[in-house]
Design an enzyme around this catalytic site. Structure first.
Site, PDB file in Angstrom:
ATOM      1  N   GLU A 108       0.850  -1.202   0.000  1.00 59.14           N
ATOM      2  CA  GLU A 108       0.000   0.000   0.000  1.00 59.14           C
ATOM      3  C   GLU A 108       0.881   1.246   0.000  1.00 59.14           C
ATOM      4  O   GLU A 108       1.961   1.251   0.586  1.00 59.14           O
ATOM      5  CB  GLU A 108      -0.871   0.026   1.259  1.00 59.14           C
ATOM      6  N   ASP A 112      -4.462   5.749   5.806  1.00 55.15           N
ATOM      7  CA  ASP A 112      -5.025   6.996   6.321  1.00 55.15           C
ATOM      8  C   ASP A 112      -6.033   6.616   7.415  1.00 55.15           C
ATOM      9  O   ASP A 112      -5.636   6.351   8.554  1.00 55.15           O
ATOM     10  CB  ASP A 112      -5.675   7.708   5.123  1.00 55.15           C
TER      11      ASP A 112
HETATM   12  C1  PRP Z   1      -5.510   5.815  -1.107  1.00 55.44           C
HETATM   13  C2  PRP Z   1      -4.431   4.800  -0.748  1.00 55.44           C
HETATM   14  C3  PRP Z   1      -5.155   3.786   0.058  1.00 55.44           C
HETATM   15  C4  PRP Z   1      -6.318   4.543   0.657  1.00 55.44           C
HETATM   16  C5  PRP Z   1      -6.035   4.789   2.104  1.00 55.44           C
HETATM   17  O1  PRP Z   1      -6.159   5.379  -2.261  1.00 55.44           O
HETATM   18  O2  PRP Z   1      -3.848   4.255  -1.880  1.00 55.44           O
HETATM   19  O3  PRP Z   1      -5.614   2.715  -0.734  1.00 55.44           O
HETATM   20  O4  PRP Z   1      -6.406   5.817  -0.016  1.00 55.44           O
HETATM   21  O5  PRP Z   1      -7.100   5.478   2.702  1.00 55.44           O
HETATM   22  P1  PRP Z   1      -7.849   4.920   3.975  1.00 55.44           P
HETATM   23  O6  PRP Z   1      -6.822   4.399   4.921  1.00 55.44           O
HETATM   24  O7  PRP Z   1      -8.562   6.146   4.526  1.00 55.44           O
HETATM   25  O8  PRP Z   1      -8.818   3.879   3.530  1.00 55.44           O
HETATM   26  P2  PRP Z   1      -7.041   6.377  -3.142  1.00 55.44           P
HETATM   27  O9  PRP Z   1      -8.472   6.277  -2.717  1.00 55.44           O
HETATM   28  O10 PRP Z   1      -6.423   7.742  -3.156  1.00 55.44           O
HETATM   29  O11 PRP Z   1      -6.971   5.708  -4.576  1.00 55.44           O
HETATM   30  P3  PRP Z   1      -5.688   5.455  -5.505  1.00 55.44           P
HETATM   31  O12 PRP Z   1      -4.767   4.517  -4.768  1.00 55.44           O
HETATM   32  O13 PRP Z   1      -6.255   4.821  -6.729  1.00 55.44           O
HETATM   33  O14 PRP Z   1      -5.040   6.794  -5.778  1.00 55.44           O
END
Ligand code: PRP
Length: 185
Positions: A108, A112
């Site tokens: 990952e 967040d």
């Molecule tokens: C981001 C990152 C994680 C997720 C983390 O993806 O890659 O998968 O957010 O967030 P969380 O802990 O609050 O669930 P994003 O939605 O930006 O998509 P991407 O990876 O396609 O850019």
């Protein structure tokens, strides 16, 4: 003024200062690769890459590893408003994978709230893998809503919106070699 990730998502932004330089990232990625190899000295590692954000991290991580490594990809996306993930995470590409008996390392870019990783780990429960570990380049502990375990962590960062090294704002900036913050226009 420090802009949180939530604020930046809701207003026009421009590139801000470098938060983590490419050379520092490269050193940390090599250390993580070494740690993973030490923990998997007797078997093949299956990297399970969470697209899209983890693509650069995964490419560098895989190329820092010797021995038997396989790489697979999952598309993870969460539904909700534009500022917060809702916790409803869609996982595509999972059905095509045969994971039984494998030693998985989920890759990952960012943890967040923890909701995305939590949903993926729940999905992986019962897949028959010999082990499932997690490598995350970045973690924002102050944003955590769901408890998740990270076995290999690159950097803890504050609640700032970051782009570069695979991470985007509305599709832009993923190609930048450093990890940078954003500022309001
Ligand atoms: C981001 C990152 C994680 C997720 C983390 O993806 O890659 O998968 O957010 O967030 P969380 O802990 O609050 O669930 P994003 O939605 O930006 O998509 P991407 O990876 O396609 O850019």
């Amino acid at each position: 003024m420090i802009e949180t990730a939530r604020v930046i998502r809701t207003q026009p932004a421009r590139l801000g200062p470098v938060l983590i330089e490419a050379s520092e990232i490269a050193g940390r990625v090599r250390s993580i690769a070494d740690e993973i190899q030490r923990d998997h000295a007797h078997g093949k590692v299956r990297l399970l890459v969470a697209l899209k954000g983890a693509w650069v991290f995964a490419a560098d991580l895989a190329r820092s590893m010797e021995g038997r490594v396989e790489v697979d990809f999952l598309r993870l996306s969460s539904y909700g408003d534009s500022t917060e993930s809702s916790g409803q995470v869609s996982i595509s590409g999972y059905e095509e994978l045969e994971l039984s008996g494998t030693r998985i390392v989920v890759v990952e870019d960012l943890v967040d709230s923890g909701r995305t990783l939590h949903a993926l780990m729940k999905r992986l429960r019962g897949c028959g893998a010999r082990s499932v570990r997690v490598a995350a380049l970045l973690s924002k502990p102050s944003r955590r809503i769901v408890e998740v375990e990270i076995d290999y962590l690159g950097f803890e960062i504050p609640d700032r919106f970051v782009v570069g090294y695979g991470m985007d704002l509305a599709g832009a900036y993923r190609h930048l070699p450093d990890i940078r913050t954003l500022l309001p226009l």
